[in-house]
Every structure is written in structure tokens, then in C-alpha cells.
Design an enzyme around this catalytic site. Sequence first.
Site, PDB file in Angstrom:
ATOM      1  N   SER A 101      13.367  10.771   4.963  1.00 37.79           N
ATOM      2  CA  SER A 101      13.287  11.046   3.451  1.00 37.79           C
ATOM      3  C   SER A 101      13.409  12.150   2.746  1.00 37.79           C
ATOM      4  CB  SER A 101      12.786  10.040   2.554  1.00 37.79           C
ATOM      5  OG  SER A 101      11.557  10.084   3.680  1.00 37.79           O
TER       6      SER A 101
ATOM      7  N   ASN B 121       5.339  11.108   1.606  1.00 40.23           N
ATOM      8  CA  ASN B 121       6.206  12.355   0.894  1.00 40.23           C
ATOM      9  C   ASN B 121       7.284  12.188  -0.538  1.00 40.23           C
ATOM     10  OD1 ASN B 121       8.272  11.518   3.126  1.00 40.23           O
ATOM     11  ND2 ASN B 121       9.887  11.939   2.086  1.00 40.23           N
TER      12      ASN B 121
ATOM     13  N   HIS C 136       5.012  11.944   5.847  1.00 38.77           N
ATOM     14  CA  HIS C 136       5.021  13.628   6.546  1.00 38.77           C
ATOM     15  C   HIS C 136       4.146  13.744   7.466  1.00 38.77           C
ATOM     16  CE1 HIS C 136       8.759  14.837   4.712  1.00 38.77           C
ATOM     17  NE2 HIS C 136       8.599  15.314   4.416  1.00 38.77           N
TER      18      HIS C 136
ATOM     19  N   LYS D 255       7.875  28.266   2.610  1.00 41.15           N
ATOM     20  CA  LYS D 255       7.424  27.448   1.335  1.00 41.15           C
ATOM     21  C   LYS D 255       5.818  27.046   1.474  1.00 41.15           C
ATOM     22  CE  LYS D 255      11.637  25.561   0.244  1.00 41.15           C
ATOM     23  NZ  LYS D 255      12.509  24.108  -0.357  1.00 41.15           N
TER      24      LYS D 255
ATOM     25  N   ARG E 143      12.018  18.042  11.511  1.00 42.27           N
ATOM     26  CA  ARG E 143      12.208  17.671  11.570  1.00 42.27           C
ATOM     27  C   ARG E 143      12.066  16.131  12.412  1.00 42.27           C
ATOM     28  NH1 ARG E 143      12.534  16.425   6.533  1.00 42.27           N
ATOM     29  NH2 ARG E 143      13.967  18.039   5.398  1.00 42.27           N
TER      30      ARG E 143
ATOM     31  N   VAL F 284      13.685  10.602  -4.969  1.00 42.76           N
ATOM     32  CA  VAL F 284      12.496  10.925  -5.625  1.00 42.76           C
ATOM     33  C   VAL F 284      12.449  10.282  -6.770  1.00 42.76           C
ATOM     34  CG1 VAL F 284      11.178  12.630  -6.905  1.00 42.76           C
ATOM     35  CG2 VAL F 284      11.804  12.758  -3.869  1.00 42.76           C
TER      36      VAL F 284
ATOM     37  N   ARG G 128      28.797  10.938 -11.199  1.00 35.02           N
ATOM     38  CA  ARG G 128      29.192   9.822  -9.845  1.00 35.02           C
ATOM     39  C   ARG G 128      28.406   8.775 -10.457  1.00 35.02           C
ATOM     40  NH1 ARG G 128      28.274  14.635  -7.256  1.00 35.02           N
ATOM     41  NH2 ARG G 128      25.289  14.523  -6.482  1.00 35.02           N
TER      42      ARG G 128
ATOM     43  N   THR H 133      18.708   8.569  -9.512  1.00 36.25           N
ATOM     44  CA  THR H 133      19.224   7.958  -8.299  1.00 36.25           C
ATOM     45  C   THR H 133      18.584   8.217  -7.890  1.00 36.25           C
ATOM     46  OG1 THR H 133      21.032   9.001  -8.922  1.00 36.25           O
ATOM     47  CG2 THR H 133      21.142   6.900  -9.928  1.00 36.25           C
ATOM     48  N   GLY H 134      18.031   9.152  -7.447  1.00 34.90           N
ATOM     49  CA  GLY H 134      17.710   9.959  -5.917  1.00 34.90           C
ATOM     50  C   GLY H 134      16.711   9.317  -5.395  1.00 34.90           C
TER      51      GLY H 134
ATOM     52  N   CYS I  56       6.425  19.383  -0.724  1.00 32.77           N
ATOM     53  CA  CYS I  56       5.545  17.590  -0.520  1.00 32.77           C
ATOM     54  C   CYS I  56       4.537  18.116   1.250  1.00 32.77           C
ATOM     55  CB  CYS I  56       7.038  16.261   0.982  1.00 32.77           C
ATOM     56  SG  CYS I  56       8.603  17.454   1.148  1.00 32.77           S
TER      57      CYS I  56
END
Length: 345
Positions: free
Chosen positions: A161, A314, A241, A212, A234, A15, A40, A12-13, A131
Site C-alpha cells: 500500500s 504506513n 511497514h 529519502k 518491498r 492516503v 478520472r 480518492t487514493g 512513511c
Amino acid sequence: VAGYRVAVAGATGLVGRAIVRVLEQRDFPVRDLVLLASPRSAGARISFRGEASEVKTLGANSFRGCEIAFFSAGATVSREFAPVAAASGCVVIDNSSAFRMEADVPLVVPEVNADVLPHELGRGIIANPNCSTIQMVVALRPLHRAFGLQRVVVSTYQSVSGTGARGTRALDAELELSERDEQSPYPHRIAFNALPHIDTFDAEGWSGEERKMIGETRKIMRLPALQVLPTAVRVPVRVGHSESVYASFGRPVSVEAARVALRAAPGVVVVDRPQNAEYPLALDAEGRDEVFVGRVRQDPDDPMAILFWVVADNLRKGAATNAVQIAEVVASWHRSSNATAVSSL
Ligand SMILES: NC(=O)c1ccc[n+]([C@@H]2O[C@H](COP(=O)([O-])OP(=O)(O)OC[C@H]3O[C@@H](n4cnc5c(N)ncnc54)[C@H](OP(=O)(O)O)[C@@H]3O)[C@@H](O)[C@H]2O)c1
């Protein structure tokens, strides 16, 4: 029926939904799709190939009979359930940061290092990189092959996002408000702002996102001593991106030779006619699977260095598309061998 039983944990996200769309658009051979999220979202419906499938609560038994499992429900969920899925015979493709830097987990961008699969598939888990790293290495790889990469200085302009649904909600809310959204995942207003702060800071002042990019770029490109100097920012962009990259090499490089190498590279589109206002833009990259490169310029004081601008979606190449491409590599390898590592496929 031919095809794989495929699970999507975090369906449901942002990604997870993109993974379902990309599986459909790339016609990945899915026999059954198992959509998983937290309690949820149990009962929610997500459409796949014209049919609405119900989302189930993720649990230890969710992966029975599955052959491929995509994880995009955060590192905590991956740490708990990815080994469970792998133990039940799945090849896990994990979008979180949980396993990326572990020596026995391949970290894969198919255009760059698909060759590490399948012989490094020891634990049955393949990590999808961060990403910002994915789009940068897709552009750096052909330049490295041609000119021998030595040093990368990069500043990112990352969309909300990238933080998931909470990030896009905060931007939308703040565009209406003149103050910070109380539910925002960011420490300051994101609307009308630029935050040089992604993830938490360490004692030396580097952010988690910057760490990262350093570690993952070195691992994917198999250049453990590569100098990578990122500043991750951000910005109030919804999707896509952008990155400003300064790259220096061991051999002389020209703008034209760099463009030739980039044009020939898989997954790269060169958009570079600045006089016509043509260069890569986040809005143009949205919904696309390629990495867009432009604004290629020479360092006037260094014949072995160039600058460029690189943009990608992304949620697609930075996450879902790359993950599905990894699944395609696994599937094609499986079709052509009887290796034991993924014998259940
Ligand atoms: N966004 C990006 O650009 C991007 C890029 C690369 C990697 N990633 C990684 O991908 C993952 C997901 O990112 P996202 O942007 O899609 O976030 P998101 O929009 O916030 O979605 C999170 C998903 O995880 C599920 N979830 C959360 N806690 C759970 C739990 N305890 N058990 C089961 N499911 C749970 C949520 O389900 P509910 O609906 O039930 O809450 C939802 O489906 C993260 O690990 C992120 O680091 C994101």
C-alpha cells in the site's frame, strides 16, 4: 460556522481516503471538505461524517476560500498546484516528496520537531515525511535524547500500500496468478517475494527510498552528520511497514533503559515479550496511529548499541495521521496567535 474549509487533493487514493477518515476520527474542525482528484474520478463520492461528498477535478481554482489543503496526489501534482494553493491563502500539508528537502519548507513529525512550526512556515507549505522515515524517527527521538544517537543501520519491510492503489491491486492479482501482474508497478513479482528495490537507483546503487530515509532523518532530527545506512525492501504485506533498526549512541545504553525511554515517548507503544510471541506486527498496527517497538536487544559487543523492530501503519502514522497532526499544530498555533504567516486562517 466554526472550523476550516479543508481541501484534500488526491482524495480518492489510499492516503487521501485515510486523511478523510482521520479528519473524522480525530474530530478536526472541518467546516467544508473539498475533495479533489483527476478527471478520472470526477463525480465519485466519499463519505465524511455520514454524508457522501462529491469528488471534483483538481484545478487552479480548487482552493479558493480554503484554509488548509492536504496534498496526496504525487510529486508532479504537488509541484504544480501546492504553490497555487499556498498563494490563495492555504496552509499546504504535502505528502509527496516534492518539497521535503527544500530549506524553506519545514519537514515535520509532530512528536519530534513540532517546534519548527510556525516560524519556518515561509512559503505556506509544510512537508510530511516519507512513511519509512516517520516511524523510525518517532522511535529514535526518545533514544537520541537519552543516549545521544550516532549511527543507524536499518532494513525495511515495506507493504504494497506504500505504492498506492496500484501496489495493492498487483499483490491481490498475483496471489491469484502464478506470474507477474502486467499492470504491476514493480519490476518483478511481489507475491511470495521480497524486492530490495523501492524507487529508482542512483549511480552509487542507493535507491530513492534509501536516499529519502538518509536526508529526511537528518533534517527532522536536526543531526546533519548522522550516519544513516538503510536497505529498503518491498514485501508482500498489504498495510504496515516493519523495520529492523541497529542504533549506536554516544553514551552507554541498556535494554531496560531503552524501554523506559520508549515507553515515556509520545506516540510510541512498546510491545516486547518475545517469549509470549508478543512483538509488533503489521497486521496489529493496521488502522492504528501509534508506532510500535519491540525485540529490543543489546549489541553483545557494544554497550552503546541496541537493535529493535519498529512497525506502523504506513497509511495512518506514515501519511494521513501525521498530516492531520500537523494540521492540529497549525490550528492550535493559529488559535493562540495573530501571526501574519497564516493570517487567512
Ligand atoms: N501510500 C503510502 O503509504 C504513502 C505514504 C506517504 C506518502 N505517500 C504519498 O502520497 C501520495 C499519494 O499516494 P497514494 O498511496 O494515496 O496513491 P494512490 O492510491 O495511487 O492515489 C493517488 C491519488 O492521486 C490522484 N491523482 C493522480 N494524478 C492526479 C492528477 N493529475 N490530478 C489530480 N489528482 C491526481 C488520484 O486520483 P484518481 O482517482 O483520479 O486517479 C488519487 O486520488 C504520493 O505522493 C505518495 O508518495 C504515500
